[in-house]
Design a protein around this motif. Structure first.
Motif, PDB file in Angstrom:
ATOM      1  N   ILE A   1       0.835  -1.204   0.000  1.00  9.89           N
ATOM      2  CA  ILE A   1       0.000   0.000   0.000  1.00  9.89           C
ATOM      3  C   ILE A   1       0.870   1.253   0.000  1.00  9.89           C
ATOM      4  O   ILE A   1       0.577   2.219  -0.717  1.00  9.89           O
ATOM      5  N   ALA A   2       1.949   1.251   0.786  1.00 11.45           N
ATOM      6  CA  ALA A   2       2.842   2.414   0.806  1.00 11.45           C
ATOM      7  C   ALA A   2       3.493   2.618  -0.563  1.00 11.45           C
ATOM      8  O   ALA A   2       3.614   3.757  -1.043  1.00 11.45           O
ATOM      9  N   TYR A   3       3.887   1.528  -1.211  1.00 17.30           N
ATOM     10  CA  TYR A   3       4.498   1.621  -2.548  1.00 17.30           C
ATOM     11  C   TYR A   3       3.501   2.203  -3.554  1.00 17.30           C
ATOM     12  O   TYR A   3       3.820   3.145  -4.287  1.00 17.30           O
ATOM     13  N   LEU A   4       2.297   1.650  -3.577  1.00 16.86           N
ATOM     14  CA  LEU A   4       1.277   2.140  -4.510  1.00 16.86           C
ATOM     15  C   LEU A   4       0.922   3.594  -4.217  1.00 16.86           C
ATOM     16  O   LEU A   4       0.730   4.390  -5.146  1.00 16.86           O
ATOM     17  N   ASP A   5       0.854   3.947  -2.942  1.00 16.66           N
ATOM     18  CA  ASP A   5       0.568   5.329  -2.555  1.00 16.66           C
ATOM     19  C   ASP A   5       1.646   6.267  -3.081  1.00 16.66           C
ATOM     20  O   ASP A   5       1.342   7.323  -3.650  1.00 16.66           O
ATOM     21  N   LEU A   6       2.911   5.896  -2.909  1.00 16.44           N
ATOM     22  CA  LEU A   6       4.003   6.749  -3.396  1.00 16.44           C
ATOM     23  C   LEU A   6       3.992   6.882  -4.918  1.00 16.44           C
ATOM     24  O   LEU A   6       4.198   7.973  -5.447  1.00 16.44           O
ATOM     25  N   VAL A   7       3.754   5.776  -5.601  1.00 16.95           N
ATOM     26  CA  VAL A   7       3.711   5.832  -7.068  1.00 16.95           C
ATOM     27  C   VAL A   7       2.576   6.754  -7.522  1.00 16.95           C
ATOM     28  O   VAL A   7       2.764   7.611  -8.387  1.00 16.95           O
ATOM     29  N   LEU A   8       1.401   6.584  -6.930  1.00 17.26           N
ATOM     30  CA  LEU A   8       0.268   7.458  -7.273  1.00 17.26           C
ATOM     31  C   LEU A   8       0.545   8.911  -6.891  1.00 17.26           C
ATOM     32  O   LEU A   8       0.183   9.829  -7.631  1.00 17.26           O
ATOM     33  N   LEU A   9       1.195   9.124  -5.747  1.00 23.77           N
ATOM     34  CA  LEU A   9       1.516  10.478  -5.316  1.00 23.77           C
ATOM     35  C   LEU A   9       2.439  11.171  -6.310  1.00 23.77           C
ATOM     36  O   LEU A   9       2.200  12.307  -6.717  1.00 23.77           O
ATOM     37  N   PHE A  10       3.479  10.484  -6.736  1.00 26.84           N
ATOM     38  CA  PHE A  10       4.399  11.079  -7.708  1.00 26.84           C
ATOM     39  C   PHE A  10       3.721  11.298  -9.056  1.00 26.84           C
ATOM     40  O   PHE A  10       3.968  12.300  -9.728  1.00 26.84           O
ATOM     41  N   TRP A  11       2.859  10.369  -9.466  1.00 24.80           N
ATOM     42  CA  TRP A  11       2.130  10.539 -10.718  1.00 24.80           C
ATOM     43  C   TRP A  11       1.215  11.759 -10.640  1.00 24.80           C
ATOM     44  O   TRP A  11       1.179  12.569 -11.571  1.00 24.80           O
ATOM     45  N   CYS A  12       0.487  11.890  -9.522  1.00 25.90           N
ATOM     46  CA  CYS A  12      -0.409  13.043  -9.357  1.00 25.90           C
ATOM     47  C   CYS A  12       0.359  14.353  -9.279  1.00 25.90           C
ATOM     48  O   CYS A  12      -0.088  15.372  -9.813  1.00 25.90           O
ATOM     49  N   LEU A  13       1.514  14.332  -8.627  1.00 27.72           N
ATOM     50  CA  LEU A  13       2.342  15.543  -8.579  1.00 27.72           C
ATOM     51  C   LEU A  13       2.787  15.957  -9.978  1.00 27.72           C
ATOM     52  O   LEU A  13       2.751  17.140 -10.329  1.00 27.72           O
ATOM     53  N   ARG A  14       3.195  14.994 -10.772  1.00 24.30           N
ATOM     54  CA  ARG A  14       3.614  15.294 -12.150  1.00 24.30           C
ATOM     55  C   ARG A  14       2.454  15.856 -12.953  1.00 24.30           C
ATOM     56  O   ARG A  14       2.595  16.822 -13.680  1.00 24.30           O
ATOM     57  N   ARG A  15       1.286  15.238 -12.808  1.00 27.99           N
ATOM     58  CA  ARG A  15       0.096  15.718 -13.521  1.00 27.99           C
ATOM     59  C   ARG A  15      -0.298  17.117 -13.035  1.00 27.99           C
ATOM     60  O   ARG A  15      -0.714  17.947 -13.828  1.00 27.99           O
ATOM     61  N   PHE A  16      -0.177  17.356 -11.729  1.00 33.30           N
ATOM     62  CA  PHE A  16      -0.493  18.669 -11.174  1.00 33.30           C
ATOM     63  C   PHE A  16       0.414  19.740 -11.763  1.00 33.30           C
ATOM     64  O   PHE A  16      -0.049  20.809 -12.150  1.00 33.30           O
ATOM     65  N   GLU A  17       1.697  19.443 -11.849  1.00 31.48           N
ATOM     66  CA  GLU A  17       2.662  20.417 -12.366  1.00 31.48           C
ATOM     67  C   GLU A  17       2.421  20.747 -13.830  1.00 31.48           C
ATOM     68  O   GLU A  17       2.698  21.861 -14.270  1.00 31.48           O
ATOM     69  N   THR A  18       1.927  19.796 -14.596  1.00 28.89           N
ATOM     70  CA  THR A  18       1.771  20.003 -16.034  1.00 28.89           C
ATOM     71  C   THR A  18       0.340  20.336 -16.451  1.00 28.89           C
ATOM     72  O   THR A  18       0.105  20.576 -17.634  1.00 28.89           O
ATOM     73  N   SER A  19      -0.594  20.343 -15.499  1.00 29.10           N
ATOM     74  CA  SER A  19      -1.991  20.572 -15.870  1.00 29.10           C
ATOM     75  C   SER A  19      -2.306  22.062 -15.934  1.00 29.10           C
ATOM     76  O   SER A  19      -1.589  22.902 -15.397  1.00 29.10           O
ATOM     77  N   SER A  20      -3.420  22.347 -16.579  1.00 28.27           N
ATOM     78  CA  SER A  20      -3.883  23.732 -16.655  1.00 28.27           C
ATOM     79  C   SER A  20      -4.468  24.130 -15.296  1.00 28.27           C
ATOM     80  O   SER A  20      -4.786  23.279 -14.470  1.00 28.27           O
ATOM     81  N   GLU A  21      -4.624  25.412 -15.104  1.00 32.15           N
ATOM     82  CA  GLU A  21      -5.125  25.936 -13.825  1.00 32.15           C
ATOM     83  C   GLU A  21      -6.509  25.374 -13.495  1.00 32.15           C
ATOM     84  O   GLU A  21      -6.810  25.116 -12.337  1.00 32.15           O
ATOM     85  N   SER A  22      -7.332  25.145 -14.500  1.00 30.63           N
ATOM     86  CA  SER A  22      -8.698  24.662 -14.248  1.00 30.63           C
ATOM     87  C   SER A  22      -8.734  23.200 -13.808  1.00 30.63           C
ATOM     88  O   SER A  22      -9.682  22.781 -13.148  1.00 30.63           O
TER      89      SER A  22
END
Length: 130
Positions: free
Chosen positions: A42-63
């Motif tokens: 669970i910790a591994y999957l959480d970290l992978v999802l966290l990093f994926w979401c961070l990357r998506r957050f950084e590259t997404s539009s403001e909306s």
């Protein structure tokens, strides 16, 4: 500029490989303890999802940032709570209460910083020079 991106991607891949190797090793060593295996997975999957979401957050539009911001906060809070529970389990009860209290304060502070706090607009240079 392209060289920096390649270097960043290489370092990210190395970090991901290191995380994967360590998680697989922990699962192998804990194979007879289902709760330990579940914690690592669970910790591994959480970290992978966290990093994926961070990357998506950084590259997404403001909306589109709101849903990624919520996901980042949720995943970070889950990880904090999981590790706090592990630490608190080996502490005397007064220290465990402090650990849990710090977890609540951290999650609450993250929520406040992500969703409540708004930076004040920059001061107008004409009015501040008077």
């Amino acid at each position: 500029m392209d060289h920096r991106r390649d270097e960043k991607d290489w370092l990210s891949a190395l970090g991901f490989a290191f995380l994967t190797y360590n998680s697989a090793t922990a699962v192998y060593r804990s194979i007879n303890e289902p709760s330990a295996v579940a914690f690592v997975v669970i910790a591994y999957l959480d970290l992978v999802l966290l990093f994926w979401c961070l990357r998506r957050f950084e590259t997404s539009s403001e909306s589109n940032r709101g849903k990624y911001k919520a996901a980042v906060w949720s995943l970070a809070t889950l990880l904090t709570a999981m590790f706090s529970h592990k630490v608190a389990a080996i502490m005397p009860w007064p220290v465990a209460l402090i650990v849990y209290g710090m977890t609540v304060v951290t999650a609450g502070g993250g929520f406040w910083a992500f969703f409540v706090y708004r930076e004040p607009p920059p001061a107008d240079s004409k009015t501040s020079s008077n």
